[in-house]
Design an enzyme around this catalytic site. Structure first.
Site, PDB file in Angstrom:
ATOM      1  N   PRO A  93       0.829  -1.202   0.000  1.00 49.15           N
ATOM      2  CA  PRO A  93       0.000   0.000   0.000  1.00 49.15           C
ATOM      3  C   PRO A  93       0.870   1.261   0.000  1.00 49.15           C
ATOM      4  CG  PRO A  93      -0.838  -1.602   1.550  1.00 49.15           C
ATOM      5  CD  PRO A  93       0.491  -2.110   1.094  1.00 49.15           C
ATOM      6  N   GLU A  94       0.531   2.205  -0.875  1.00 47.28           N
ATOM      7  CA  GLU A  94       1.265   3.458  -0.986  1.00 47.28           C
ATOM      8  C   GLU A  94       0.388   4.600  -0.487  1.00 47.28           C
ATOM      9  OE1 GLU A  94       3.025   3.761  -4.937  1.00 47.28           O
ATOM     10  OE2 GLU A  94       3.163   1.579  -5.079  1.00 47.28           O
ATOM     11  N   HIS A 131      -3.883 -15.039   9.767  1.00 48.33           N
ATOM     12  CA  HIS A 131      -3.023 -13.933   9.324  1.00 48.33           C
ATOM     13  C   HIS A 131      -3.216 -12.661  10.148  1.00 48.33           C
ATOM     14  CE1 HIS A 131      -1.735 -16.424   6.129  1.00 48.33           C
ATOM     15  NE2 HIS A 131      -2.829 -16.334   5.404  1.00 48.33           N
ATOM     16  N   ARG A 156       2.404 -11.789   5.451  1.00 47.38           N
ATOM     17  CA  ARG A 156       3.841 -12.062   5.357  1.00 47.38           C
ATOM     18  C   ARG A 156       4.641 -11.587   6.574  1.00 47.38           C
ATOM     19  NH1 ARG A 156       5.998 -10.755  -0.608  1.00 47.38           N
ATOM     20  NH2 ARG A 156       7.745 -11.958   0.245  1.00 47.38           N
TER      21      ARG A 156
END
Length: 275
Positions: free
Chosen positions: A2-3, A93, A112
């Protein structure tokens, strides 16, 4: 990852859902290494019954303001921050849950495990971050002065968060295409006119990204989704990113993919010629 537009969208939705003014009643972690600068035990002491005073974005950080300290959430590659309207068991997660006074749950999910939650009591919790792209200081004159001191490629420079905060691979590629600049151009070779073009292009592609609630590149759970669990639609507006082998929308030449600064980089070899 995400930016700026994705993070801005999440912040807007958290505020829209009235998290400001809510309190933290308790928290739970399935992966305590997500924390930076504080232990899980100490955070419990600080955060229990603390009131959320504000939420804002700094670079790619989602920042929650409390009395005397902040918590910053960085989503990295696969992170999500979203609101759960009822208490549920941890999904495999989900790394942290913050139970709110309003009976909702703020969930930090990260497949991750690269994401981080940063604790700080400093006035400026992120002193190494560079200019914000929509700030008054972000202009051609300031950027040209930074360029003049560097021999880096344009792509590498724009990805450097200590120079400009919030840009990432998607929006850098799109901004370089919009400004007709080659990603491997050396920054100290750019003219003031070219720098002006780049500044406007960066702001425009970011604005478009925000208007479209960010870019979601696929349907997998690891792909970006907002605080409401919705994907963005800006992927439908991309001109070059992941368009390699397809014709340029301006000239018809095939979009090329190369590696610059270790990142996959997409551009039009005809529209974006190197000097």
């Amino acid at each position: 990852m995400p930016e700026l537009p994705e993070v801005e969208t999440i912040v807007g939705e958290l505020i829209e859902n009235q998290l400001v003014g809510d309190t933290i009643s308790k928290m739970s972690f399935s992966f305590s290494k997500v924390l930076q600068n504080i232990s899980e035990q100490d955070l419990h002491k600080k955060l229990t019954h603390a009131k959320i005073l504000n939420i804002y974005r700094r670079g790619k950080w989602i920042v929650f303001v409390f009395k005397g300290f902040i918590l910053g959430f960085h989503l990295r590659m696969t992170g999500k921050l979203w609101i759960q309207n009822q208490i549920k068991d941890f999904h495999k997660h989900e790394r942290a849950k913050f139970f709110l006074g309003s009976k909702r749950v703020l969930v930090f999910e990260d497949q991750r495990k690269f994401g981080r939650i940063h604790y700080s009591e400093e006035k400026d919790p992120f002193p190494k971050l560079g200019m914000e792209p929509f700030s008054m200081t972000f202009n051609a004159k300031t950027l040209k002065a930074l360029f003049s001191k560097s021999k880096r490629t344009l792509k590498a420079f724009l990805l450097d968060q200590t120079k400009i905060a919030g840009l990432g691979n998607i929006y850098v590629d799109e901004a370089l295409f919009a400004s007709k600049l080659h990603p491997q151009e050396i920054v100290n070779r750019l003219t003031l006119k070219e720098t002006e073009r780049l500044v406007l292009a960066i702001q425009e592609v970011l604005k478009t990204g925000i208007e479209n609630n960010g870019t979601t590149l696929g349907n997998h759970r690891s792909n970006y989704a907002s605080a409401k669990g919705k994907g963005g639609s800006n992927q439908n507006r991309l001109k070059v990113f992941r368009k390699d082998g397809k014709p340029c929308l301006v000239c018809g030449s095939l979009i090329v993919k190369i590696r610059v600064a270790t990142r996959g980089t997409h551009f039009c070899p005809n529209c974006q010629k190197i000097k």
